[in-house]
Scaffold this motif. Structure first.
Motif, PDB file in Angstrom:
ATOM      1  N   ALA A  56       0.815  -8.689  10.721  1.00 21.50           N
ATOM      2  CA  ALA A  56       0.942  -9.864  11.583  1.00 21.50           C
ATOM      3  C   ALA A  56       0.570  -9.546  13.026  1.00 21.50           C
ATOM      4  O   ALA A  56      -0.213 -10.279  13.660  1.00 21.50           O
ATOM      5  CB  ALA A  56       2.370 -10.411  11.504  1.00 21.50           C
ATOM      6  N   VAL A  57       1.110  -8.456  13.563  1.00 22.55           N
ATOM      7  CA  VAL A  57       0.893  -8.131  14.974  1.00 22.55           C
ATOM      8  C   VAL A  57      -0.568  -7.807  15.251  1.00 22.55           C
ATOM      9  O   VAL A  57      -1.144  -8.230  16.256  1.00 22.55           O
ATOM     10  CB  VAL A  57       1.812  -6.968  15.408  1.00 22.55           C
ATOM     11  CG1 VAL A  57       1.499  -6.541  16.834  1.00 22.55           C
ATOM     12  CG2 VAL A  57       3.275  -7.384  15.297  1.00 22.55           C
ATOM     13  N   ARG A  58      -1.207  -7.056  14.368  1.00 24.90           N
ATOM     14  CA  ARG A  58      -2.601  -6.670  14.616  1.00 24.90           C
ATOM     15  C   ARG A  58      -3.526  -7.890  14.605  1.00 24.90           C
ATOM     16  O   ARG A  58      -4.579  -7.876  15.239  1.00 24.90           O
ATOM     17  CB  ARG A  58      -3.070  -5.669  13.578  1.00 24.90           C
ATOM     18  CG  ARG A  58      -3.258  -6.265  12.183  1.00 24.90           C
ATOM     19  CD  ARG A  58      -3.956  -5.326  11.263  1.00 24.90           C
ATOM     20  NE  ARG A  58      -4.180  -5.965   9.968  1.00 24.90           N
ATOM     21  CZ  ARG A  58      -5.156  -5.610   9.131  1.00 24.90           C
ATOM     22  NH1 ARG A  58      -5.981  -4.641   9.456  1.00 24.90           N
ATOM     23  NH2 ARG A  58      -5.301  -6.224   7.981  1.00 24.90           N
ATOM     24  N   CYS A  59      -3.130  -8.943  13.877  1.00 25.52           N
ATOM     25  CA  CYS A  59      -3.978 -10.137  13.789  1.00 25.52           C
ATOM     26  C   CYS A  59      -4.121 -10.846  15.134  1.00 25.52           C
ATOM     27  O   CYS A  59      -5.068 -11.613  15.316  1.00 25.52           O
ATOM     28  CB  CYS A  59      -3.414 -11.108  12.742  1.00 25.52           C
ATOM     29  SG  CYS A  59      -3.850 -10.652  11.055  1.00 25.52           S
ATOM     30  N   ILE A  60      -3.205 -10.597  16.069  1.00 26.58           N
ATOM     31  CA  ILE A  60      -3.344 -11.175  17.405  1.00 26.58           C
ATOM     32  C   ILE A  60      -4.637 -10.683  18.038  1.00 26.58           C
ATOM     33  O   ILE A  60      -5.427 -11.458  18.596  1.00 26.58           O
ATOM     34  CB  ILE A  60      -2.129 -10.810  18.279  1.00 26.58           C
ATOM     35  CG1 ILE A  60      -0.832 -11.367  17.674  1.00 26.58           C
ATOM     36  CG2 ILE A  60      -2.323 -11.316  19.710  1.00 26.58           C
ATOM     37  CD1 ILE A  60       0.422 -10.875  18.383  1.00 26.58           C
ATOM     38  N   GLY A  61      -4.876  -9.383  17.943  1.00 26.05           N
ATOM     39  CA  GLY A  61      -6.111  -8.822  18.481  1.00 26.05           C
ATOM     40  C   GLY A  61      -7.333  -9.267  17.719  1.00 26.05           C
ATOM     41  O   GLY A  61      -8.397  -9.533  18.308  1.00 26.05           O
ATOM     42  N   TYR A  62      -7.210  -9.359  16.398  1.00 27.59           N
ATOM     43  CA  TYR A  62      -8.324  -9.811  15.559  1.00 27.59           C
ATOM     44  C   TYR A  62      -8.729 -11.228  15.912  1.00 27.59           C
ATOM     45  O   TYR A  62      -9.912 -11.522  16.137  1.00 27.59           O
ATOM     46  CB  TYR A  62      -7.893  -9.706  14.096  1.00 27.59           C
ATOM     47  CG  TYR A  62      -8.926 -10.132  13.077  1.00 27.59           C
ATOM     48  CD1 TYR A  62     -10.287 -10.021  13.322  1.00 27.59           C
ATOM     49  CD2 TYR A  62      -8.526 -10.632  11.834  1.00 27.59           C
ATOM     50  CE1 TYR A  62     -11.221 -10.386  12.363  1.00 27.59           C
ATOM     51  CE2 TYR A  62      -9.446 -10.999  10.872  1.00 27.59           C
ATOM     52  CZ  TYR A  62     -10.792 -10.880  11.139  1.00 27.59           C
ATOM     53  OH  TYR A  62     -11.717 -11.257  10.191  1.00 27.59           O
ATOM     54  N   LEU A  63      -7.760 -12.131  15.992  1.00 27.25           N
ATOM     55  CA  LEU A  63      -8.053 -13.534  16.265  1.00 27.25           C
ATOM     56  C   LEU A  63      -8.672 -13.707  17.650  1.00 27.25           C
ATOM     57  O   LEU A  63      -9.648 -14.451  17.824  1.00 27.25           O
ATOM     58  CB  LEU A  63      -6.770 -14.357  16.148  1.00 27.25           C
ATOM     59  CG  LEU A  63      -6.913 -15.876  16.296  1.00 27.25           C
ATOM     60  CD1 LEU A  63      -7.731 -16.451  15.148  1.00 27.25           C
ATOM     61  CD2 LEU A  63      -5.538 -16.539  16.325  1.00 27.25           C
TER      62      LEU A  63
ATOM     63  N   GLY B  19      -7.487 -17.887   9.243  1.00 25.17           N
ATOM     64  CA  GLY B  19      -6.730 -17.974   8.004  1.00 25.17           C
ATOM     65  C   GLY B  19      -5.846 -16.763   7.765  1.00 25.17           C
ATOM     66  O   GLY B  19      -4.668 -16.892   7.395  1.00 25.17           O
ATOM     67  N   VAL B  20      -6.395 -15.569   8.001  1.00 25.28           N
ATOM     68  CA  VAL B  20      -5.637 -14.334   7.787  1.00 25.28           C
ATOM     69  C   VAL B  20      -4.457 -14.253   8.745  1.00 25.28           C
ATOM     70  O   VAL B  20      -3.347 -13.854   8.356  1.00 25.28           O
ATOM     71  CB  VAL B  20      -6.571 -13.114   7.956  1.00 25.28           C
ATOM     72  CG1 VAL B  20      -5.767 -11.827   8.078  1.00 25.28           C
ATOM     73  CG2 VAL B  20      -7.529 -13.022   6.775  1.00 25.28           C
ATOM     74  N   THR B  21      -4.659 -14.647  10.005  1.00 28.22           N
ATOM     75  CA  THR B  21      -3.569 -14.619  10.978  1.00 28.22           C
ATOM     76  C   THR B  21      -2.448 -15.571  10.573  1.00 28.22           C
ATOM     77  O   THR B  21      -1.258 -15.217  10.609  1.00 28.22           O
ATOM     78  CB  THR B  21      -4.085 -14.992  12.379  1.00 28.22           C
ATOM     79  OG1 THR B  21      -5.094 -14.063  12.775  1.00 28.22           O
ATOM     80  CG2 THR B  21      -2.959 -14.976  13.402  1.00 28.22           C
ATOM     81  N   GLY B  22      -2.810 -16.789  10.182  1.00 33.38           N
ATOM     82  CA  GLY B  22      -1.802 -17.761   9.772  1.00 33.38           C
ATOM     83  C   GLY B  22      -0.994 -17.292   8.582  1.00 33.38           C
ATOM     84  O   GLY B  22       0.250 -17.365   8.592  1.00 33.38           O
ATOM     85  N   VAL B  23      -1.662 -16.777   7.555  1.00 32.31           N
ATOM     86  CA  VAL B  23      -0.961 -16.316   6.356  1.00 32.31           C
ATOM     87  C   VAL B  23      -0.119 -15.086   6.666  1.00 32.31           C
ATOM     88  O   VAL B  23       1.016 -14.966   6.192  1.00 32.31           O
ATOM     89  CB  VAL B  23      -1.974 -16.020   5.228  1.00 32.31           C
ATOM     90  CG1 VAL B  23      -1.284 -15.354   4.044  1.00 32.31           C
ATOM     91  CG2 VAL B  23      -2.655 -17.307   4.779  1.00 32.31           C
TER      92      VAL B  23
END
Length: 300
Positions: free
Chosen positions: A38-45, A193-197
């Protein structure tokens, strides 16, 4: 000059992909597997959105593809980057950076036959030789401790192989989507989508187990530095590394780029030894060498 630039871009992607497992390994001291996702997706998004806005304009952020294409991108991304990477992080916590990187670098051993069967790519007898090298390498890198540590290692190996199986969904999804949509758009909608899920699953887990769990969890109690490093790891591994590698393909051949990236397990082992004090043995280095040789042979 252009060829040199291609080498540098491919090498940059390789270093990033080799180093980020160290960051994820350290994240495991503060976050659960779902928390890291979840946390890493902040940077990805953030980086995927920035790249799309820079290449196609801010309006592209609000212009989704067709429902069928959007579903394929998000579903493939969830299996690849949520489920598959969760298995990867679980393997990291049990096997360490060097072994996990070596095992998961054998990914082409599964990807090549899938590509031949479902994507119509050609099969060569040389792939059998490459598969033998990779199989020998995996035999050497597999840990052999006894007792409770043996069970932990076997579980880690299972998680590593499960991660590779899930990553195959990403391979097929990317290949199909890339035929109809620009890479920047695919990355943005996948990231969304990945961040939301990832956050939905993480918050549900926290709500059910967080209060009474002794395991590392999410943001509560975690130092700000751990959050920042995990966000940076997501941006580096999921966006920057992919863009550098894609950029290298405009200057050098896919064969050369793949061979450069194949040294990633050696670099990961070096980073693990220097920064995490993981132990490097001749057997481990020999196994990594066989895996790298097999992956390189598959690119010809």
């Amino acid at each position: 000059m252009q060829e040199f630039l291609g080498w540098m871009l491919a090498l940059g992607a390789t270093v990033i992909w080799a180093f980020t497992p160290v960051l994820y390994r350290r994240s495991g001291e503060h976050f659960s597997v779902l928390g890291i996702n979840a946390v890493r997706c902040i940077g990805y998004l953030a980086t995927a959105g920035l790249y799309l806005a820079m290449t196609e304009g801010a309006r592209a952020l609000l212009s989704p593809p067709s429902g069928e294409q959007l579903f394929a991108i998000i579903a493939g991304g969830v299996v690849w980057l949520v489920v598959g990477d969760a298995f990867f992080f679980a393997a990291l916590n049990r096997l360490g950076v060097a072994v996990t990187s070596a095992v998961t670098s054998a990914y082409p051993l599964l990807a090549v036959p899938v590509s031949c069967l479902f994507l119509g790519e050609s099969f060569h007898l040389s792939l059998l030789f490459a598969a033998a090298l990779i199989g020998g390498g995996l035999y050497l890198v597999a840990p052999r401790e006894d007792g409770t540590e043996a069970l932990r290692n076997r579980t880690g190996m299972f998680f590593a192989f499960a991660a590779m199986v899930c990553w195959l969904a990403g391979l097929v999804s990317c290949k199909v989507s890339a035929n109809v949509l620009p890479v920047a758009e695919i990355e943005w909608w996948r990231a969304l989508g990945v961040t939301g899920v990832s956050w939905l699953v993480f918050l549900l887990r926290e709500r059910r187990f967080g209060a009474g769990s002794a395991a590392p969890s999410g943001l509560r109690g975690a130092p700000a530095s751990a959050v920042l490093w995990t966000v940076a790891a997501g941006a580096l591994s999921l966006t920057v590394g992919n863009l550098l590698f894609t950029g290298s393909l405009t200057a050098i051949s896919a064969v050369v780029a793949t061979n450069i990236v194949s040294i990633r397990p050696f670099l990961s082992a070096l980073f693990g030894a220097l920064l995490l004090r993981e132990r490097l043995t001749p057997r481990l280095l020999g196994g990594i060498g066989l895996v790298v040789s097999g992956v390189a042979a598959m690119s010809f």
